[in-house]
Design a protein around this motif. Structure first.
Motif, PDB file in Angstrom:
ATOM      1  N   THR A   6       0.855  -1.193   0.000  1.00 38.96           N
ATOM      2  CA  THR A   6       0.000   0.000   0.000  1.00 38.96           C
ATOM      3  C   THR A   6       0.883   1.232   0.000  1.00 38.96           C
ATOM      4  O   THR A   6       1.972   1.242   0.581  1.00 38.96           O
ATOM      5  CB  THR A   6      -0.949   0.023   1.207  1.00 38.96           C
ATOM      6  N   LEU A   7       0.414   2.258  -0.685  1.00 36.69           N
ATOM      7  CA  LEU A   7       1.123   3.522  -0.760  1.00 36.69           C
ATOM      8  C   LEU A   7       0.104   4.635  -0.902  1.00 36.69           C
ATOM      9  O   LEU A   7      -1.075   4.382  -1.125  1.00 36.69           O
ATOM     10  CB  LEU A   7       2.117   3.525  -1.929  1.00 36.69           C
ATOM     11  N   GLN A   8       0.553   5.864  -0.732  1.00 31.53           N
ATOM     12  CA  GLN A   8      -0.307   7.034  -0.867  1.00 31.53           C
ATOM     13  C   GLN A   8      -0.063   7.674  -2.229  1.00 31.53           C
ATOM     14  O   GLN A   8       1.084   7.978  -2.569  1.00 31.53           O
ATOM     15  CB  GLN A   8       0.000   8.066   0.227  1.00 31.53           C
ATOM     16  N   ARG A  34       4.077  10.440 -20.005  1.00 31.56           N
ATOM     17  CA  ARG A  34       4.692  11.570 -20.721  1.00 31.56           C
ATOM     18  C   ARG A  34       4.112  12.913 -20.305  1.00 31.56           C
ATOM     19  O   ARG A  34       4.696  13.951 -20.599  1.00 31.56           O
ATOM     20  CB  ARG A  34       4.513  11.377 -22.224  1.00 31.56           C
ATOM     21  N   LEU A  35       2.954  12.896 -19.619  1.00 32.11           N
ATOM     22  CA  LEU A  35       2.264  14.145 -19.302  1.00 32.11           C
ATOM     23  C   LEU A  35       2.133  14.409 -17.810  1.00 32.11           C
ATOM     24  O   LEU A  35       1.232  15.134 -17.388  1.00 32.11           O
ATOM     25  CB  LEU A  35       0.857  14.127 -19.936  1.00 32.11           C
ATOM     26  N   VAL A  36       3.028  13.827 -17.010  1.00 33.01           N
ATOM     27  CA  VAL A  36       2.941  14.043 -15.563  1.00 33.01           C
ATOM     28  C   VAL A  36       4.305  14.402 -14.977  1.00 33.01           C
ATOM     29  O   VAL A  36       5.350  14.113 -15.556  1.00 33.01           O
ATOM     30  CB  VAL A  36       2.386  12.800 -14.820  1.00 33.01           C
ATOM     31  N   ALA A  37       4.252  15.027 -13.823  1.00 34.86           N
ATOM     32  CA  ALA A  37       5.428  15.245 -12.973  1.00 34.86           C
ATOM     33  C   ALA A  37       5.148  14.461 -11.687  1.00 34.86           C
ATOM     34  O   ALA A  37       4.001  14.365 -11.242  1.00 34.86           O
ATOM     35  CB  ALA A  37       5.628  16.716 -12.674  1.00 34.86           C
ATOM     36  N   VAL A  38       6.208  13.914 -11.091  1.00 35.76           N
ATOM     37  CA  VAL A  38       6.040  13.057  -9.913  1.00 35.76           C
ATOM     38  C   VAL A  38       6.895  13.557  -8.761  1.00 35.76           C
ATOM     39  O   VAL A  38       8.095  13.784  -8.913  1.00 35.76           O
ATOM     40  CB  VAL A  38       6.423  11.595 -10.239  1.00 35.76           C
ATOM     41  N   GLU A  39       6.226  13.729  -7.608  1.00 38.21           N
ATOM     42  CA  GLU A  39       6.932  13.973  -6.362  1.00 38.21           C
ATOM     43  C   GLU A  39       6.911  12.644  -5.611  1.00 38.21           C
ATOM     44  O   GLU A  39       5.849  12.069  -5.372  1.00 38.21           O
ATOM     45  CB  GLU A  39       6.221  15.053  -5.544  1.00 38.21           C
ATOM     46  N   TYR A  40       8.102  12.151  -5.280  1.00 37.87           N
ATOM     47  CA  TYR A  40       8.251  10.834  -4.669  1.00 37.87           C
ATOM     48  C   TYR A  40       8.824  11.004  -3.270  1.00 37.87           C
ATOM     49  O   TYR A  40       9.963  11.443  -3.110  1.00 37.87           O
ATOM     50  CB  TYR A  40       9.181   9.991  -5.559  1.00 37.87           C
ATOM     51  N   ASN A  41       8.012  10.728  -2.264  1.00 38.87           N
ATOM     52  CA  ASN A  41       8.413  10.879  -0.859  1.00 38.87           C
ATOM     53  C   ASN A  41       8.969  12.272  -0.582  1.00 38.87           C
ATOM     54  O   ASN A  41      10.000  12.436   0.077  1.00 38.87           O
ATOM     55  CB  ASN A  41       9.410   9.788  -0.462  1.00 38.87           C
ATOM     56  N   GLU A  62       2.930  12.226  -5.172  1.00 33.81           N
ATOM     57  CA  GLU A  62       2.032  13.268  -5.663  1.00 33.81           C
ATOM     58  C   GLU A  62       2.271  13.322  -7.155  1.00 33.81           C
ATOM     59  O   GLU A  62       3.398  13.530  -7.609  1.00 33.81           O
ATOM     60  CB  GLU A  62       2.336  14.625  -5.018  1.00 33.81           C
ATOM     61  N   ILE A  63       1.212  13.117  -7.922  1.00 37.26           N
ATOM     62  CA  ILE A  63       1.311  13.080  -9.375  1.00 37.26           C
ATOM     63  C   ILE A  63       0.510  14.235  -9.926  1.00 37.26           C
ATOM     64  O   ILE A  63      -0.679  14.373  -9.644  1.00 37.26           O
ATOM     65  CB  ILE A  63       0.793  11.740  -9.924  1.00 37.26           C
ATOM     66  N   VAL A  64       1.177  15.071 -10.708  1.00 41.16           N
ATOM     67  CA  VAL A  64       0.545  16.262 -11.274  1.00 41.16           C
ATOM     68  C   VAL A  64       0.505  16.118 -12.779  1.00 41.16           C
ATOM     69  O   VAL A  64       1.530  15.859 -13.416  1.00 41.16           O
ATOM     70  CB  VAL A  64       1.337  17.552 -10.888  1.00 41.16           C
ATOM     71  N   THR A  65      -0.677  16.268 -13.349  1.00 40.69           N
ATOM     72  CA  THR A  65      -0.840  16.183 -14.794  1.00 40.69           C
ATOM     73  C   THR A  65      -0.537  17.541 -15.422  1.00 40.69           C
ATOM     74  O   THR A  65      -1.014  18.574 -14.945  1.00 40.69           O
ATOM     75  CB  THR A  65      -2.278  15.765 -15.147  1.00 40.69           C
ATOM     76  N   ILE A  66       0.217  17.516 -16.492  1.00 42.00           N
ATOM     77  CA  ILE A  66       0.555  18.737 -17.234  1.00 42.00           C
ATOM     78  C   ILE A  66      -0.599  19.027 -18.186  1.00 42.00           C
ATOM     79  O   ILE A  66      -1.010  18.156 -18.961  1.00 42.00           O
ATOM     80  CB  ILE A  66       1.875  18.546 -18.007  1.00 42.00           C
TER      81      ILE A  66
END
Length: 70
Positions: A6-8, A34-41, A62-66
């Motif tokens: 499990t993860l958030q 190809r259309l996202v930026a990812v913040e990992y921990n 945290e995944i942000v769509t461009i």
């Protein structure tokens, strides 16, 4: 014995198989890698490291769509 972890993801609890590479997780969740930026921990994870990153139990993403527009 289950190999699910499990993860958030964007504040929601999600599950996936252990040892899942980040690009596979993104596609499984319906994101176009190809259309996202990812913040990992808490850190922005540069795209060059995505393939080598396997999500682990308790990770926070945290995944942000461009989105284009004007």
């Amino acid at each position: 014995m289950s190999n699910q972890i499990t993860l958030q993801v964007n504040g929601e609890t999600r599950s996936c198989p252990s040892q899942t590479p980040l690009p596979d997780l993104l596609q499984h969740l319906g994101f176009n890698p190809r259309l996202v930026a990812v913040e990992y921990n808490g850190e922005i994870l540069h795209r060059q490291f995505w393939q080598d990153t396997q999500v682990q139990q308790g990770d926070r993403l945290e995944i942000v769509t461009i989105v284009g527009g004007g």
